[in-house]
Scaffold this active site. Sequence first.
Site, PDB file in Angstrom:
ATOM      1  N   ALA A  22      47.900  35.922  41.986  1.00  0.00           N
ATOM      2  CA  ALA A  22      47.725  34.488  41.716  1.00  0.00           C
ATOM      3  C   ALA A  22      46.624  34.208  40.690  1.00  0.00           C
ATOM      4  O   ALA A  22      46.769  33.339  39.852  1.00  0.00           O
ATOM      5  CB  ALA A  22      47.444  33.759  43.021  1.00  0.00           C
ATOM      6  N   LYS A 171      52.666  45.213  51.688  1.00  0.00           N
ATOM      7  CA  LYS A 171      52.059  43.909  51.424  1.00  0.00           C
ATOM      8  C   LYS A 171      52.615  43.390  50.107  1.00  0.00           C
ATOM      9  O   LYS A 171      52.791  44.163  49.165  1.00  0.00           O
ATOM     10  CB  LYS A 171      50.544  44.034  51.340  1.00  0.00           C
ATOM     11  N   LYS A 173      52.522  39.996  47.159  1.00  0.00           N
ATOM     12  CA  LYS A 173      51.769  38.852  46.662  1.00  0.00           C
ATOM     13  C   LYS A 173      52.586  37.579  46.817  1.00  0.00           C
ATOM     14  O   LYS A 173      53.815  37.581  46.649  1.00  0.00           O
ATOM     15  CB  LYS A 173      51.416  39.049  45.187  1.00  0.00           C
ATOM     16  N   ASP A 202      49.670  38.081  50.534  1.00  0.00           N
ATOM     17  CA  ASP A 202      48.348  37.875  49.936  1.00  0.00           C
ATOM     18  C   ASP A 202      48.432  36.774  48.887  1.00  0.00           C
ATOM     19  O   ASP A 202      49.120  36.914  47.876  1.00  0.00           O
ATOM     20  CB  ASP A 202      47.894  39.194  49.297  1.00  0.00           C
ATOM     21  N   ASN A 204      45.721  35.468  47.288  1.00  0.00           N
ATOM     22  CA  ASN A 204      44.631  35.581  46.294  1.00  0.00           C
ATOM     23  C   ASN A 204      43.988  34.234  45.957  1.00  0.00           C
ATOM     24  O   ASN A 204      43.810  33.889  44.788  1.00  0.00           O
ATOM     25  CB  ASN A 204      45.115  36.299  45.032  1.00  0.00           C
ATOM     26  N   GLU A 228      46.632  36.602  53.719  1.00  0.00           N
ATOM     27  CA  GLU A 228      45.392  37.080  53.086  1.00  0.00           C
ATOM     28  C   GLU A 228      44.897  36.091  52.032  1.00  0.00           C
ATOM     29  O   GLU A 228      45.684  35.601  51.209  1.00  0.00           O
ATOM     30  CB  GLU A 228      45.684  38.445  52.457  1.00  0.00           C
ATOM     31  N   GLU A 254      37.738  40.739  50.602  1.00  0.00           N
ATOM     32  CA  GLU A 254      37.676  41.567  49.395  1.00  0.00           C
ATOM     33  C   GLU A 254      36.768  40.983  48.328  1.00  0.00           C
ATOM     34  O   GLU A 254      36.316  41.696  47.449  1.00  0.00           O
ATOM     35  CB  GLU A 254      39.074  41.780  48.813  1.00  0.00           C
ATOM     36  N   HIS A 304      39.792  46.956  51.996  1.00  0.00           N
ATOM     37  CA  HIS A 304      40.530  46.520  50.812  1.00  0.00           C
ATOM     38  C   HIS A 304      40.555  47.643  49.780  1.00  0.00           C
ATOM     39  O   HIS A 304      39.504  48.113  49.328  1.00  0.00           O
ATOM     40  CB  HIS A 304      39.843  45.289  50.210  1.00  0.00           C
ATOM     41  N   GLU A 324      45.049  50.764  52.628  1.00  0.00           N
ATOM     42  CA  GLU A 324      45.942  50.105  51.675  1.00  0.00           C
ATOM     43  C   GLU A 324      46.259  51.104  50.563  1.00  0.00           C
ATOM     44  O   GLU A 324      45.367  51.481  49.798  1.00  0.00           O
ATOM     45  CB  GLU A 324      45.213  48.869  51.123  1.00  0.00           C
TER      46      GLU A 324
HETATM   47 MG    MG Z   1      43.970  40.836  48.455  1.00  0.00          MG
END
Ligand code: MG
Length: 367
Positions: A22, A171, A173, A202, A204, A228, A254, A304, A324
């Site tokens: 993002a 995971k 985005k 996630d 972001n 996330e 993170e 992270h 991860e």
């Molecule tokens: Mg992240």
Amino acid sequence: MKITHVRTELLRMPLPRPMQAAHSTGKKGGPVDKVNMPLVFISTEDGTTGVGYSWSLLGGDTATRCILRDDFAPLLIDEDALDHERLWHRLYKRLQTGGRRGLVTQAQAAVDLALWDIKGKIAGMPVYKLLGGRRESAPVYYSDGGWLYMNVSEMVAAFEPYLAQGMFGIKMKIGHADYRTDIQRVREVRKALGDKIWIAVDANQKWDYPTAVRVGRELEQIGIAWLEEPLLCEDVPGHARLAAELDIPIALGETLGSRYEFAAYLRAEAVDILQPDIIRVGGITEMVKVATLADVANLPVEPHHMMESSIQVACGVLDSGSIEYMPWLASAFAEHVTIKDGRMFPPKKPGLGLEIPEETIRRFRVD
Ligand code: MG
């Protein structure tokens, strides 16, 4: 064990797969294809050399190298390399007004990793054993195949080989201009992978509070493991409201730069899953303290990124949580991490077990 020499380098490594999240995009909003890797090599009077590294994606790399070379190296010469705690605080206090998080802390992490590497080499033990040897391996999820520029079939094709290897989940985005695009993509990935596969998403830091509530409620229906970074990392009260409002666990950390920033989130009950980045918090020394805070709060830690060094803390002090799998720096190291049946094992070599060949430095060096 006196420090006699400090060498710094800066590498720019090609990403195995371009990334786009993002708020992490290249020129004109497209994918990013390189990752920065500042390095420090610290040598001691007995001929031991420890290697430490930092990372950044979209800048700050040459500044990090300057901090290592111009500020930290002179402070380290003639100091005892085994005093990681004392030296961590010395570096922290020396640059506190310009540091406390960000580039200074990320340079500090490289030094801290190198000092732990030296300690392990002198002790003849892997760092995770020195830290406490809590477990011998950690489960792995795949995290390098769910970028925003990829369509659903490209993502699924990227995920499948790693799931077939035994990784427990993936995971992806989220954070497109219209959040309904994200919901649709997550639904389609869920349908393609089936109900048994663990999926986290996630954002972001993409959204405001009302959007995060809407998306979070939809994700709860799709059986998503965690949401996330839904909001800006500075917004502690917003995350507290969100954590109270939603059932889906809120994962973050993170972007936080110290135990103090994690403590602020914990005091506000604004986080369910803590995700310290070993470099952005200032190294192993600080990450262990974040893990202790999480232990007191009875909350899980999911490190992270930075799997090659995070695995030492994940196995040294944590009895749960996963790694991860994001092989951004893998091509810098002489040996690839060991993964068997979906679990990562720390190297058995003394120290961090990470070697960076001179040929790699020559090839990817930034002057
Ligand atoms: Mg992240």
